[in-house]
Write an enzyme that holds these catalytic residues in place. Sequence first.
Site, PDB file in Angstrom:
ATOM      1  N   ASP A 126     -10.219  -5.482   2.592  1.00 14.14           N
ATOM      2  CA  ASP A 126      -9.265  -6.483   2.675  1.00 14.14           C
ATOM      3  C   ASP A 126      -9.114  -7.894   2.761  1.00 14.14           C
ATOM      4  OD1 ASP A 126      -7.157  -4.186   1.922  1.00 14.14           O
ATOM      5  OD2 ASP A 126      -6.839  -3.611   3.888  1.00 14.14           O
ATOM      6  N   THR A 168     -18.587  17.714  -2.328  1.00  7.20           N
ATOM      7  CA  THR A 168     -18.114  19.160  -2.935  1.00  7.20           C
ATOM      8  C   THR A 168     -17.123  19.436  -3.306  1.00  7.20           C
ATOM      9  OG1 THR A 168     -17.927  19.547  -0.314  1.00  7.20           O
ATOM     10  CG2 THR A 168     -20.368  19.878  -2.108  1.00  7.20           C
ATOM     11  N   ARG A 169     -16.508  18.342  -2.887  1.00  2.00           N
ATOM     12  CA  ARG A 169     -15.148  18.266  -2.899  1.00  2.00           C
ATOM     13  C   ARG A 169     -14.639  18.958  -2.706  1.00  2.00           C
ATOM     14  NH1 ARG A 169     -13.664  16.238  -8.403  1.00  2.00           N
ATOM     15  NH2 ARG A 169     -15.420  17.629  -9.288  1.00  2.00           N
ATOM     16  N   ASP A 188       1.012  -1.500  -0.071  1.00  2.00           N
ATOM     17  CA  ASP A 188      -0.068   0.003   0.051  1.00  2.00           C
ATOM     18  C   ASP A 188       1.110   1.034  -0.012  1.00  2.00           C
ATOM     19  OD1 ASP A 188      -2.737  -0.568  -0.743  1.00  2.00           O
ATOM     20  OD2 ASP A 188      -2.277  -1.702   1.602  1.00  2.00           O
ATOM     21  N   ASP A 243     -10.096  22.216   9.173  1.00  2.00           N
ATOM     22  CA  ASP A 243     -10.119  21.078   9.060  1.00  2.00           C
ATOM     23  C   ASP A 243      -9.125  19.648  10.111  1.00  2.00           C
ATOM     24  OD1 ASP A 243      -9.427  19.028   6.814  1.00  2.00           O
ATOM     25  OD2 ASP A 243      -8.825  19.702   5.909  1.00  2.00           O
TER      26      ASP A 243
END
Lengths: 685, 566
Positions: A521, A378-379, A302, A339
Amino acid sequence: MVSPRSRSLFDGAIIGPAIRESFVKLDPRVQLRNPVMFIVEVGAFVSILYAFRDAAHGQAGFDVAISIWLWFTVLFANFAEAVAEGRGKAQAEFLRRTKSDTYARRINADGREEKIVSSQLRKGDRIVVEAGEIIAADGEIVEGAATVDESAITGESAPVIRESGGDRSSVTGGTRVLSDRIVFVVGTNPGESFLDRMISLVEGAKRQKTPNEIALSILLSGLTVIFIIAVATLGPFSLYAGAVPSVVVLIALLVCLIPTTIGGLLSAIGIAGMDRVLQRNVLAMSGRAVEAAGDVDTLLLDKTGTITLGNRQATEVVLAPGINAADAYRAAYYASLADETPEGRSIVTLCGPLAGIDPSTNGKLPDGATFVPFSAYTRMSGLDLSNGNAVRKGAPDAVRAWVSERSGGAATMALAGEVERIARAGGTPLLLADERRVLGVIYLRDILKPNMRERFDRLRAMGIRTVMITGDNPLTASAIAREAGVDDFLAEATPETKMALIKREQASGRLVAMTGDGTNDAPALAQADVGVAMNSGTQAAKEAGNMVDLDSDPTKLIEVVEVGKQLLMTRGALTTFSIANDVAKYFAILPAMFMTTYPAMGALNIMHLATPQSAILSAIIFNALIIIALIPLALRGVSYRPRGANAVLRENVLIYGLGGLVVPFVGIKIIDLILVALHLTGGHS
Amino acid sequence: MTVVGWLQAALVFALVWLCVKPLGTHMALAFEGERTWLTPIVGPIERALYRLCRIDPAREMTWKGYAFAVVAFSLVSLVYLYVLLRTQAYLPLNPQHFGNLAPDLAWNTAVSFMTNTNWQFYSGESTMSYLSQMAGLAWHMFVSAGTGIAIAFALMRGIARVGKTTIGNFWVDLTRAVLYVLLPISLVGALFLAWQGVPQNFSDYTTVKTVEGAAQSIPQGPMASMESIKELGTNGGGFVNANSASPFENPTGASNAVELWFIFLIGGALTYAYGRMVRNQRQGWAIFAAMTTLFVVGFVVAYGAEAAGNPIMHAIGVGGGNMEGKETRFGIAASALFATMTTDTSCGAVNAMHDSFTALGGLVPIANMQLGEIVFGGVGSGFYGMIAFVILTVFIAGLMVGRTPEFLGKKIERREVQLAILAALVVPFFALVPAGIASVLPAGTATLNNAGPHGFSEILYAYTSGVNNNGSAFAGLGSNTYWNISMGIVMLFGRIAIMIPILALAGALVRKQSVAATSGTFTTTSPIFVVLLLGTIIIVGALTFFPADALGPIVEHLLMLQGKQF
């Protein structure tokens, strides 16, 4: 677990019990599992009988000496196994202490709590745990979040967060809640818990021979049969020659020829291999998994957490033409202030000082401002200020659309080239804007873990292909793949494409290893030949994989591969050594056997050993001592540097093949000289 | 040792080497059913045979089906030859009116030829009718060689094919081996030998008066046709007792060279055919290199020992090399070369008496056989014996590089190791155990011609030759019922007990999926692998016999150096 794991190779606490165990293992029923050593034990026993018989003629000394050294040979092999097991047992003991019976608070169907003993918990029970209490069983959190001390399992003292939902929802029996309250559903019945499995694994109680070990045992047994034929027929052959063969000497020859060195160390090598994996804090569910790790051709890694440091970080803000730098930095700072994502925080860290914001006001939103969180729809995210102004940062096209709408059609294509450049370089461009115009682009960059390129080069040298798995778009993915030095990448990966990749690799004859932690996974972990689940991951992931990494460090997979290879190499090297030893032993014993009948045979005594007795005894003593001498090698594994197979082969043939030819000549000669010096040569002849 | 001696060996080997590629390619094409230059001629015969025998050439067999066909065919042909030998007196083409063979001798001979051994406890010229020689012995020379080649190709298919279940059709492989390989070459060879002076007729024996006035009977018969397949099929059974030492079977230096060439011809070409089948020519050359090394070492030792001669003889004034038991026509080099090559393979034809070699010179043929006759080897059997060693080597070497061992992309696991070691067990078991019994049994030692360690060497040589289906002997050993029966059993097991595990190995490999090769996979074509393969062959194959050899040829050699001989 930290303390028992850092034991040295020969620890007093292990040696004592191991010596005792060596004698217990003399039980023929135990030896029968190892045909080579069983033959040695039978030989030792028969020699004793002959010693009694010859005692009547006062000639038992030689028989007794041979017999004693044959017993030592068996004991040394037992000791090797016992030491290897001892290390696991010490750890199991430590684990068992944490597994004391605890009480659990079960929530019954009517909602009332009931206190029951942990051993009576069943799958599906709902248990509540609060700060200071021990989690009584393995399970999945369904309610709440808590900090948990998992040091009993992982040896890691820093507490971890466990919360319902997501990939950090599993709890392990025997760990302790440090804060808050959680409710979890019991996932296993008593005796099947992770701790139980771990104890039985490290203890080696359920150790089964691995496929490769079985194949090698067959080879060794076959060689043993061949040598039994060769030695047994020497009886009639020497009768023909007019020599009465001594059974004890024939036994000595047989034991010297059969592959006792590898036969005696084989199981110790296997146990030690498991143990070496465990020392890296990886719990292999079977020896088979460790062996398979050595065969891996393709490694799926990953990107996040394995190749790159956790998350992306803001490293730069590229300004749009005509924009004041301080304005842009302030906008970026405010847009990210609330954020809580790592990316958001990295923007705050970068832009706060640049915008000249007083660190003491850090984290405080301007009055009346409202945070607009990120959503998949909205991204973008940002802040609406009380004066009607607003700032946004997010996916370039989404932010452009927003600016265009708010400003009534202002030109928004500024910085399009810059956005493209950042994406191409493997970064993530976040467009920054206020309600009137585009201010700049925030450059979010993946920070590669140090030394990854060297690691991948090493893997390539071993013949292992690395494939980076990422959710990024192909452009970004290829840039990072290039920077990190992996061989290939899978972009925009989903559980389905990941699974398809594994199957494709396997269909073309490759063995695949991967790490994973999420429930999604689990199918891929099960499909992969080696699946390493992170201990921080979900119960489903842990059950699907065949190894659990207690440190939850995905790069560990690389070390596991090396341990697997080392395990096989150690077996091969000692087998070669053992077989090559035979040449010298022939030259020690054969002339000794027949020198009385054919004195001319003395010409084969190229080591010039003192007497026939000392020659045979020296060979037997060498044969026994070499087992002891090689125990450290068996437990530690042969030295391993990642290189191409042909280079490894050349070196090992030189060390263990050629060494195996030469060492016994020297060793037997030295032992013979010592026997002469001690007047133990039986020197009447 | 002389320059001419070395040149002879170099010439023979050059002939072998030159044919490796063309013949190997031809065989690989023929066995894959592709068109060869012989197809226009033998194709119609092949198809007619299939129609006649109701064989569907497209229907392939699993390893079990293949093994069943091999065993059934072998046993039926064994019975056929036994009956023929027991009834030859009543059958035609018997100008000398030879009687039927005794049951034990007929058993021994039937097994001997069915198994490609050609051990002969009889003298051809005073025992066998022309019919027995041609339709009995020579027929087996073709089909037993064909069976060996067929199994070699079945094993190659097992290695080359991926994820399949079948390894070919035995009847088809046998037919092709005979029609495309053995018959055409032996036909040309027979014509050449006849030209060199080998008889080819059905005449009565000629009685002549010698210069001393005694009457001597000169054998006649269809010799050239048998002589050629005798070497080509690594059979080795002579028409006459003296085998290739006789001027009838081997009249000239040229015939000697061709016979030697034929002994290695197919075994050498099979390595190339193998490389072609697995689509990696270097695999074949690696095996060829290992075989060549063992051949050269064996020849140098044998030639050296024979050329050095016997110090005891030197002491009494007879100088030079050891010429006892050798044809002066051939001399030391050609005799040592013949002895080396005939035991590198399962041929067993001789142009000199191995029994009269010096101890060390005689050790070479014994050791060659003890390795399992894998130096070019018996046609087919040498190849598959070598592959068993390759599997064991790959397993040990593979572990040393830290991966589950792989051979041409196929993982070598439990079953493959099991079968390879089983095949490797056969030779020591059936050589040493019977030798042990015979050396203490009165019936076993009764017919020994020599005392001491040389007598023991004769016993050891006999069973070693038998289990490896060689057929050459230390001729000091005479026959009796015990030897007839026990050698028959040893020869039979030496053939069947190796073939079955080999076919099972083919069956196990053919099912396997191929694993991709990476730089973590070691190559089986590198010099280091060849060295390792030789090490495995010597330590696992030859050292097993070191104690026994020590009591035979080795001690004999040491005693000779001390001035004592037997």
